[in-house]
Design a protein around this motif. Sequence first.
Motif, mmCIF file in Angstrom:
data_model
loop_
_atom_site.group_PDB
_atom_site.id
_atom_site.type_symbol
_atom_site.label_atom_id
_atom_site.label_comp_id
_atom_site.label_asym_id
_atom_site.label_seq_id
_atom_site.Cartn_x
_atom_site.Cartn_y
_atom_site.Cartn_z
ATOM 1 N N GLY A 32 0.814 -1.211 0.000
ATOM 2 C CA GLY A 32 0.000 0.000 0.000
ATOM 3 C C GLY A 32 0.843 1.255 0.000
ATOM 4 O O GLY A 32 0.562 2.217 -0.729
ATOM 5 N N VAL A 33 1.894 1.262 0.799
ATOM 6 C CA VAL A 33 2.810 2.405 0.816
ATOM 7 C C VAL A 33 3.499 2.535 -0.544
ATOM 8 O O VAL A 33 3.693 3.641 -1.053
ATOM 9 C CB VAL A 33 3.846 2.255 1.957
ATOM 10 N N ILE A 61 2.228 1.673 -3.430
ATOM 11 C CA ILE A 61 1.248 2.231 -4.363
ATOM 12 C C ILE A 61 1.205 3.750 -4.210
ATOM 13 O O ILE A 61 1.223 4.487 -5.202
ATOM 14 C CB ILE A 61 -0.137 1.604 -4.144
ATOM 15 N N LEU A 62 1.142 4.225 -2.976
ATOM 16 C CA LEU A 62 1.117 5.671 -2.747
ATOM 17 C C LEU A 62 2.386 6.335 -3.271
ATOM 18 O O LEU A 62 2.339 7.417 -3.864
ATOM 19 C CB LEU A 62 0.942 5.970 -1.259
ATOM 20 N N TYR A 63 3.534 5.692 -3.064
ATOM 21 C CA TYR A 63 4.806 6.223 -3.563
ATOM 22 C C TYR A 63 4.784 6.317 -5.090
ATOM 23 O O TYR A 63 5.177 7.330 -5.675
ATOM 24 C CB TYR A 63 5.959 5.342 -3.093
ATOM 25 N N ASN A 64 4.302 5.253 -5.744
ATOM 26 C CA ASN A 64 4.254 5.250 -7.207
ATOM 27 C C ASN A 64 3.249 6.270 -7.742
ATOM 28 O O ASN A 64 3.475 6.861 -8.799
ATOM 29 C CB ASN A 64 3.927 3.845 -7.731
ATOM 30 N N LYS A 65 2.151 6.478 -7.041
ATOM 31 C CA LYS A 65 1.198 7.505 -7.466
ATOM 32 C C LYS A 65 1.824 8.895 -7.341
ATOM 33 O O LYS A 65 1.630 9.743 -8.202
ATOM 34 C CB LYS A 65 -0.083 7.426 -6.630
ATOM 35 N N ARG A 66 2.571 9.098 -6.265
ATOM 36 C CA ARG A 66 3.224 10.396 -6.074
ATOM 37 C C ARG A 66 4.273 10.651 -7.159
ATOM 38 O O ARG A 66 4.444 11.772 -7.608
ATOM 39 C CB ARG A 66 3.849 10.447 -4.691
#
Length: 115
Positions: free
Chosen positions: A103-104, A106-111
Amino acid sequence: GRFGFTEEEEREKGERRERVCRKEVCGLRMGFLDKIFFGPFCSLFCTGMSLFGIVTLLTLGTLIKNEYAYTGVHFEDEEARTATASGCFTAAVVYVGFLGWSGVSILYNKRRKKL
Protein backbone atom coordinates in the motif's frame (compact mmCIF):
# COMPACT_ATOMS: atom_id res chain seq x y z
CA GLY A 1 28.83 42.84 -6.63
CA ARG A 2 31.22 40.47 -4.97
CA PHE A 3 34.23 39.10 -6.82
CA GLY A 4 33.64 41.27 -9.86
CA PHE A 5 30.18 39.85 -10.70
CA THR A 6 27.14 42.01 -11.24
CA GLU A 7 24.21 41.50 -8.91
CA GLU A 8 22.23 39.80 -11.67
CA GLU A 9 25.10 37.35 -12.41
CA GLU A 10 25.41 36.53 -8.71
CA ARG A 11 21.66 35.90 -8.44
CA GLU A 12 21.67 33.64 -11.53
CA LYS A 13 24.68 31.73 -10.21
CA GLY A 14 22.95 31.26 -6.83
CA GLU A 15 19.74 30.05 -8.50
CA ARG A 16 21.70 27.63 -10.69
CA ARG A 17 23.60 26.27 -7.67
CA GLU A 18 20.31 25.85 -5.78
CA ARG A 19 18.74 23.94 -8.70
CA VAL A 20 21.76 21.63 -9.00
CA CYS A 21 21.84 20.96 -5.24
CA ARG A 22 18.11 20.28 -5.17
CA LYS A 23 18.43 17.82 -8.09
CA GLU A 24 21.30 16.00 -6.41
CA VAL A 25 19.49 15.69 -3.09
CA CYS A 26 16.23 14.62 -4.68
CA GLY A 27 18.05 12.29 -7.07
CA LEU A 28 19.84 10.57 -4.20
CA ARG A 29 16.73 10.34 -2.08
CA MET A 30 14.44 9.19 -4.86
CA GLY A 31 17.01 6.70 -6.15
CA PHE A 32 17.26 5.19 -2.69
CA LEU A 33 13.47 5.07 -2.26
CA ASP A 34 13.07 3.49 -5.72
CA LYS A 35 15.19 0.59 -4.45
CA ILE A 36 13.10 0.19 -1.28
CA PHE A 37 9.57 0.40 -2.68
CA PHE A 38 8.00 -1.96 -5.20
CA GLY A 39 7.50 -0.84 -8.77
CA PRO A 40 4.05 0.07 -10.13
CA PHE A 41 3.07 -3.40 -11.34
CA CYS A 42 4.62 -5.24 -8.42
CA SER A 43 2.90 -3.02 -5.86
CA LEU A 44 -0.52 -3.76 -7.38
CA PHE A 45 0.21 -7.47 -7.79
CA CYS A 46 1.54 -7.82 -4.24
CA THR A 47 -1.50 -6.00 -2.87
CA GLY A 48 -3.81 -8.46 -4.61
CA MET A 49 -1.79 -11.49 -3.53
CA SER A 50 -1.63 -10.21 0.05
CA LEU A 51 -5.39 -9.73 0.20
CA PHE A 52 -5.91 -13.23 -1.22
CA GLY A 53 -3.43 -14.73 1.26
CA ILE A 54 -4.98 -12.96 4.25
CA VAL A 55 -8.53 -14.05 3.41
CA THR A 56 -7.48 -17.62 2.57
CA LEU A 57 -5.30 -18.14 5.65
CA LEU A 58 -7.79 -16.60 8.06
CA THR A 59 -10.56 -18.76 6.61
CA LEU A 60 -8.47 -21.93 6.70
CA GLY A 61 -7.18 -21.22 10.21
CA THR A 62 -10.71 -20.62 11.47
CA LEU A 63 -12.04 -23.78 9.84
CA ILE A 64 -9.21 -25.89 11.28
CA LYS A 65 -9.60 -24.34 14.72
CA ASN A 66 -13.35 -25.07 14.72
CA GLU A 67 -12.79 -28.70 13.60
CA TYR A 68 -14.60 -28.30 10.30
CA ALA A 69 -14.76 -31.80 8.79
CA TYR A 70 -14.38 -30.81 5.13
CA THR A 71 -10.99 -29.08 5.26
CA GLY A 72 -9.37 -32.31 4.10
CA VAL A 73 -7.11 -32.37 7.15
CA HIS A 74 -7.62 -34.81 10.02
CA PHE A 75 -5.89 -34.34 13.37
CA GLU A 76 -5.37 -37.08 15.91
CA ASP A 77 -4.72 -34.71 18.81
CA GLU A 78 -5.80 -31.21 19.79
CA GLU A 79 -2.23 -29.93 20.06
CA ALA A 80 -1.51 -30.52 16.36
CA ARG A 81 -4.79 -28.82 15.40
CA THR A 82 -3.98 -25.78 17.55
CA ALA A 83 -0.44 -25.54 16.15
CA THR A 84 -1.69 -25.71 12.56
CA ALA A 85 -4.38 -23.06 13.12
CA SER A 86 -1.83 -20.86 14.88
CA GLY A 87 0.52 -21.22 11.91
CA CYS A 88 -2.24 -20.08 9.54
CA PHE A 89 -2.96 -17.02 11.69
CA THR A 90 0.76 -16.16 11.96
CA ALA A 91 1.17 -16.38 8.19
CA ALA A 92 -1.88 -14.11 7.77
CA VAL A 93 -0.18 -11.51 10.00
CA VAL A 94 2.91 -11.67 7.78
CA TYR A 95 0.69 -11.04 4.75
CA VAL A 96 -0.81 -8.02 6.55
CA GLY A 97 2.73 -6.64 6.78
CA PHE A 98 3.24 -7.17 3.04
CA LEU A 99 -0.13 -5.56 2.39
CA GLY A 100 0.98 -2.48 4.32
CA TRP A 101 4.25 -2.28 2.42
CA SER A 102 2.47 -2.75 -0.92
CA GLY A 103 0.00 0.00 0.00
CA VAL A 104 2.81 2.40 0.82
CA SER A 105 4.47 1.44 -2.48
CA ILE A 106 1.25 2.23 -4.36
CA LEU A 107 1.12 5.67 -2.75
CA TYR A 108 4.81 6.22 -3.56
CA ASN A 109 4.25 5.25 -7.21
CA LYS A 110 1.20 7.51 -7.47
CA ARG A 111 3.22 10.40 -6.07
CA ARG A 112 5.97 9.70 -8.63
CA LYS A 113 3.24 9.56 -11.32
CA LYS A 114 4.23 6.02 -12.33
CA LEU A 115 0.80 4.64 -11.50
